[in-house]
Design a protein around this motif. Sequence first.
Motif, PDB file in Angstrom:
ATOM      1  N   ARG A 176     -12.873  40.437 -35.639  1.00 32.94           N
ATOM      2  CA  ARG A 176     -13.813  40.100 -34.574  1.00 32.94           C
ATOM      3  C   ARG A 176     -14.922  39.163 -35.042  1.00 32.94           C
ATOM      4  O   ARG A 176     -15.631  38.572 -34.238  1.00 32.94           O
ATOM      5  CB  ARG A 176     -14.442  41.371 -33.986  1.00 32.94           C
ATOM      6  N   GLY A 177     -15.108  39.066 -36.361  1.00 34.22           N
ATOM      7  CA  GLY A 177     -16.166  38.201 -36.866  1.00 34.22           C
ATOM      8  C   GLY A 177     -17.541  38.749 -36.540  1.00 34.22           C
ATOM      9  O   GLY A 177     -17.694  39.890 -36.118  1.00 34.22           O
ATOM     10  N   GLY A 178     -18.569  37.921 -36.742  1.00 37.79           N
ATOM     11  CA  GLY A 178     -19.930  38.340 -36.442  1.00 37.79           C
ATOM     12  C   GLY A 178     -20.834  38.166 -37.631  1.00 37.79           C
ATOM     13  O   GLY A 178     -20.597  37.311 -38.488  1.00 37.79           O
ATOM     14  N   ARG A 179     -21.868  38.979 -37.685  1.00 31.93           N
ATOM     15  CA  ARG A 179     -22.882  38.831 -38.728  1.00 31.93           C
ATOM     16  C   ARG A 179     -22.271  38.946 -40.118  1.00 31.93           C
ATOM     17  O   ARG A 179     -21.667  39.947 -40.474  1.00 31.93           O
ATOM     18  CB  ARG A 179     -23.968  39.899 -38.542  1.00 31.93           C
ATOM     19  N   ASP A 180     -22.427  37.884 -40.903  1.00 32.46           N
ATOM     20  CA  ASP A 180     -21.971  37.834 -42.296  1.00 32.46           C
ATOM     21  C   ASP A 180     -20.453  37.914 -42.443  1.00 32.46           C
ATOM     22  O   ASP A 180     -19.955  38.115 -43.550  1.00 32.46           O
ATOM     23  CB  ASP A 180     -22.612  38.940 -43.141  1.00 32.46           C
ATOM     24  N   TYR A 204     -23.197  29.630 -29.055  1.00 33.38           N
ATOM     25  CA  TYR A 204     -24.069  30.679 -29.586  1.00 33.38           C
ATOM     26  C   TYR A 204     -23.519  32.048 -29.181  1.00 33.38           C
ATOM     27  O   TYR A 204     -23.396  32.337 -27.991  1.00 33.38           O
ATOM     28  CB  TYR A 204     -25.498  30.518 -29.059  1.00 33.38           C
ATOM     29  N   HIS A 205     -23.188  32.859 -30.176  1.00 31.32           N
ATOM     30  CA  HIS A 205     -22.790  34.247 -29.943  1.00 31.32           C
ATOM     31  C   HIS A 205     -23.964  35.136 -30.331  1.00 31.32           C
ATOM     32  O   HIS A 205     -24.375  35.146 -31.493  1.00 31.32           O
ATOM     33  CB  HIS A 205     -21.550  34.612 -30.760  1.00 31.32           C
ATOM     34  N   VAL A 206     -24.486  35.865 -29.373  1.00 35.58           N
ATOM     35  CA  VAL A 206     -25.672  36.695 -29.581  1.00 35.58           C
ATOM     36  C   VAL A 206     -25.241  38.157 -29.668  1.00 35.58           C
ATOM     37  O   VAL A 206     -24.636  38.690 -28.732  1.00 35.58           O
ATOM     38  CB  VAL A 206     -26.685  36.518 -28.432  1.00 35.58           C
ATOM     39  N   TYR A 207     -25.548  38.799 -30.797  1.00 33.93           N
ATOM     40  CA  TYR A 207     -25.190  40.206 -31.014  1.00 33.93           C
ATOM     41  C   TYR A 207     -26.439  41.073 -30.874  1.00 33.93           C
ATOM     42  O   TYR A 207     -27.457  40.837 -31.536  1.00 33.93           O
ATOM     43  CB  TYR A 207     -24.563  40.394 -32.398  1.00 33.93           C
ATOM     44  N   LEU A 208     -26.333  42.096 -29.997  1.00 38.36           N
ATOM     45  CA  LEU A 208     -27.460  42.979 -29.703  1.00 38.36           C
ATOM     46  C   LEU A 208     -27.076  44.428 -29.946  1.00 38.36           C
ATOM     47  O   LEU A 208     -25.900  44.809 -29.809  1.00 38.36           O
ATOM     48  CB  LEU A 208     -27.888  42.821 -28.238  1.00 38.36           C
ATOM     49  N   HIS A 209     -28.066  45.248 -30.288  1.00 41.81           N
ATOM     50  CA  HIS A 209     -27.843  46.684 -30.399  1.00 41.81           C
ATOM     51  C   HIS A 209     -27.281  47.192 -29.068  1.00 41.81           C
ATOM     52  O   HIS A 209     -27.663  46.711 -27.994  1.00 41.81           O
ATOM     53  CB  HIS A 209     -29.159  47.392 -30.728  1.00 41.81           C
ATOM     54  N   PRO A 210     -26.331  48.154 -29.092  1.00 42.00           N
ATOM     55  CA  PRO A 210     -25.714  48.637 -27.848  1.00 42.00           C
ATOM     56  C   PRO A 210     -26.713  49.044 -26.770  1.00 42.00           C
ATOM     57  O   PRO A 210     -26.472  48.806 -25.584  1.00 42.00           O
ATOM     58  CB  PRO A 210     -24.874  49.827 -28.318  1.00 42.00           C
ATOM     59  N   ASP A 240     -22.487  47.204 -35.876  1.00 40.82           N
ATOM     60  CA  ASP A 240     -22.735  47.492 -37.289  1.00 40.82           C
ATOM     61  C   ASP A 240     -23.582  48.755 -37.429  1.00 40.82           C
ATOM     62  O   ASP A 240     -24.474  49.030 -36.614  1.00 40.82           O
ATOM     63  CB  ASP A 240     -23.456  46.332 -37.964  1.00 40.82           C
ATOM     64  N   ASP A 241     -23.321  49.513 -38.484  1.00 44.74           N
ATOM     65  CA  ASP A 241     -24.017  50.790 -38.674  1.00 44.74           C
ATOM     66  C   ASP A 241     -25.514  50.619 -38.849  1.00 44.74           C
ATOM     67  O   ASP A 241     -26.296  51.508 -38.500  1.00 44.74           O
ATOM     68  CB  ASP A 241     -23.442  51.532 -39.893  1.00 44.74           C
ATOM     69  N   ASP A 242     -25.944  49.474 -39.407  1.00 44.12           N
ATOM     70  CA  ASP A 242     -27.372  49.298 -39.688  1.00 44.12           C
ATOM     71  C   ASP A 242     -28.118  48.603 -38.561  1.00 44.12           C
ATOM     72  O   ASP A 242     -29.301  48.277 -38.702  1.00 44.12           O
ATOM     73  CB  ASP A 242     -27.567  48.517 -40.987  1.00 44.12           C
TER      74      ASP A 242
END
Length: 285
Positions: free
Chosen positions: A193-197, A40-46, A109-111
């Motif tokens: 780097r991959g990631g969301r979508d 599981y790779h969890v991506y969070l806002h900075p 990501d910008d959004d």
Amino acid sequence: MSTPATGRPVTGRDIILEVIRNMREGLEPLRYTTLPPAMYHVYLHPDDFERLRGIFPRMQEETRQALEAELGELNRASLSARLKLARKPESKVIAPEGGWRIEFFENTDDDAAPGDIVIYSELAMPAKPEFGAGSMTKRINTRRMAGEETTSQKYEEKLPATKEMEAYATIEYEDKSGRQTYRIAKNQVVIGRGGRDYWTDLKLTTLPDVSREHVRLRRDAETGAFYIKDLSRLGTSVNGEKIPTSVEYVEGEKRDKNLEVALPSKARIGLADVIFLDFQAAGKP
């Protein structure tokens, strides 16, 4: 399951619950067992990432505990179904042989907004006849953005070892995971780097300067020649020379001009000048 309000800083509990949801979404039933995703790779806002960084080890431990507890609940449900004389009992959900892997990353990501959670997980699966001879990787992407939940899944074939030895080319590189070798065994690969979508073939663990989808390498099946396409923000070089970008922005919309450059049989590919890939086509000096 609680839903974070838009813009509210995310909590460790929110993240653990979202990992559990991702695991449930990614379950793969076989004949006698059901497999859950292992990584599981969890991506969070900075802002969330920086605030929670100090407790990541504790969060990893409690997430593993929560995953084990969820497996127990799922299997108890199956037992209940059997006690009710269900016509077709559910298969037992088994924990990954190598254990659970949970890692945290910044979502650049910008959004992205505070409170957003994006989870990218992987499940290694045995071969299925409808997919061909290779084993499969099932990739599960779950998002909780502005309080809305979404899920997407994708299957990718992993060639057996005998076919991996017949690679069209190899790439040697070093990222934060250490020294690596990647074998190109199909006619197109995506690197970044991959990631969301962003479903990358070669996923790099490196600085955000490298785009999530940085370059595409394409092999012409008839001639065996390779071509490279730059899709990044900060550029790509081949043997020290910057190549033209294939991306343009029209009224704020990103478009691919499908601009490729011939790739020499031996080349050093620089991604944003922060990571370098040593490319070598098979059978050529």
